[in-house]
Design a protein around this motif. Sequence first.
Motif, PDB file in Angstrom:
ATOM      1  N   ALA A  39      -4.070   0.482  -2.581  1.00  0.00           N
ATOM      2  CA  ALA A  39      -3.730  -0.853  -2.096  1.00  0.00           C
ATOM      3  C   ALA A  39      -3.696  -1.794  -3.292  1.00  0.00           C
ATOM      4  O   ALA A  39      -4.338  -1.529  -4.316  1.00  0.00           O
ATOM      5  CB  ALA A  39      -4.775  -1.329  -1.081  1.00  0.00           C
TER       6      ALA A  39
ATOM      7  N   ARG B 247       0.847  -1.200   0.000  1.00  0.00           N
ATOM      8  CA  ARG B 247       0.000   0.000   0.000  1.00  0.00           C
ATOM      9  C   ARG B 247       0.883   1.252   0.000  1.00  0.00           C
ATOM     10  O   ARG B 247       1.982   1.235   0.529  1.00  0.00           O
ATOM     11  CB  ARG B 247      -0.908   0.014   1.232  1.00  0.00           C
TER      12      ARG B 247
ATOM     13  N   GLU C 173      -4.628   7.213  -1.064  1.00  0.00           N
ATOM     14  CA  GLU C 173      -4.041   5.947  -0.640  1.00  0.00           C
ATOM     15  C   GLU C 173      -4.502   4.851  -1.583  1.00  0.00           C
ATOM     16  O   GLU C 173      -5.670   4.823  -1.984  1.00  0.00           O
ATOM     17  CB  GLU C 173      -4.433   5.620   0.794  1.00  0.00           C
TER      18      GLU C 173
ATOM     19  N   LYS D 145      -6.034  -0.312  -6.283  1.00  0.00           N
ATOM     20  CA  LYS D 145      -7.337   0.345  -6.123  1.00  0.00           C
ATOM     21  C   LYS D 145      -7.131   1.507  -5.159  1.00  0.00           C
ATOM     22  O   LYS D 145      -6.291   1.450  -4.256  1.00  0.00           O
ATOM     23  CB  LYS D 145      -8.398  -0.613  -5.603  1.00  0.00           C
TER      24      LYS D 145
ATOM     25  N   THR E 240      -8.109   3.461  -2.080  1.00  0.00           N
ATOM     26  CA  THR E 240      -8.847   3.143  -0.853  1.00  0.00           C
ATOM     27  C   THR E 240      -9.252   4.390  -0.084  1.00  0.00           C
ATOM     28  O   THR E 240     -10.133   4.341   0.762  1.00  0.00           O
ATOM     29  CB  THR E 240      -8.018   2.222   0.058  1.00  0.00           C
ATOM     30  N   SER E 241      -8.586   5.518  -0.381  1.00  0.00           N
ATOM     31  CA  SER E 241      -8.909   6.775   0.291  1.00  0.00           C
ATOM     32  C   SER E 241      -8.445   7.918  -0.603  1.00  0.00           C
ATOM     33  O   SER E 241      -7.357   7.852  -1.190  1.00  0.00           O
ATOM     34  CB  SER E 241      -8.189   6.838   1.639  1.00  0.00           C
TER      35      SER E 241
ATOM     36  N   ASP F 174      -4.558  -4.518  -5.930  1.00  0.00           N
ATOM     37  CA  ASP F 174      -5.836  -5.030  -6.422  1.00  0.00           C
ATOM     38  C   ASP F 174      -5.562  -5.926  -7.628  1.00  0.00           C
ATOM     39  O   ASP F 174      -5.331  -5.431  -8.728  1.00  0.00           O
ATOM     40  CB  ASP F 174      -6.753  -3.882  -6.819  1.00  0.00           C
TER      41      ASP F 174
END
Length: 110
Positions: free
Chosen positions: A81, A54, A79, A92, A94-95, A83
Amino acid sequence: MALALCAGCGHSISDRERVAVAKCGLPASEKFGLTADQPVLLNGYAVRSLGGGRYRVTGVGNRDAGPGGSAEIGTFICEVAPDPTDKLRGFKVTSLVVKPASAGGSAPGP
């Protein structure tokens, strides 16, 4: 929608970190309210590993303001991660937090 990364930002990053920055480009553009014909330029960014593949990407978003110019549109924190279903980049989002320049704006913290 186009994305340009700052080539002369003064630090080197790995290919995987570059991909993390690129993955943040389109979602950041959309959050900044840019249209498909307005490329976002991600400048002054920093990439930090969060472990487990991440990354956190922070920086400044700019839009093309014509020949030789750009205009700051705000700051962002994104952010990503891993995928495995994303065949293009393998990440993807995530934030994602964006702060328009009109809302005050130094670069967001880590």
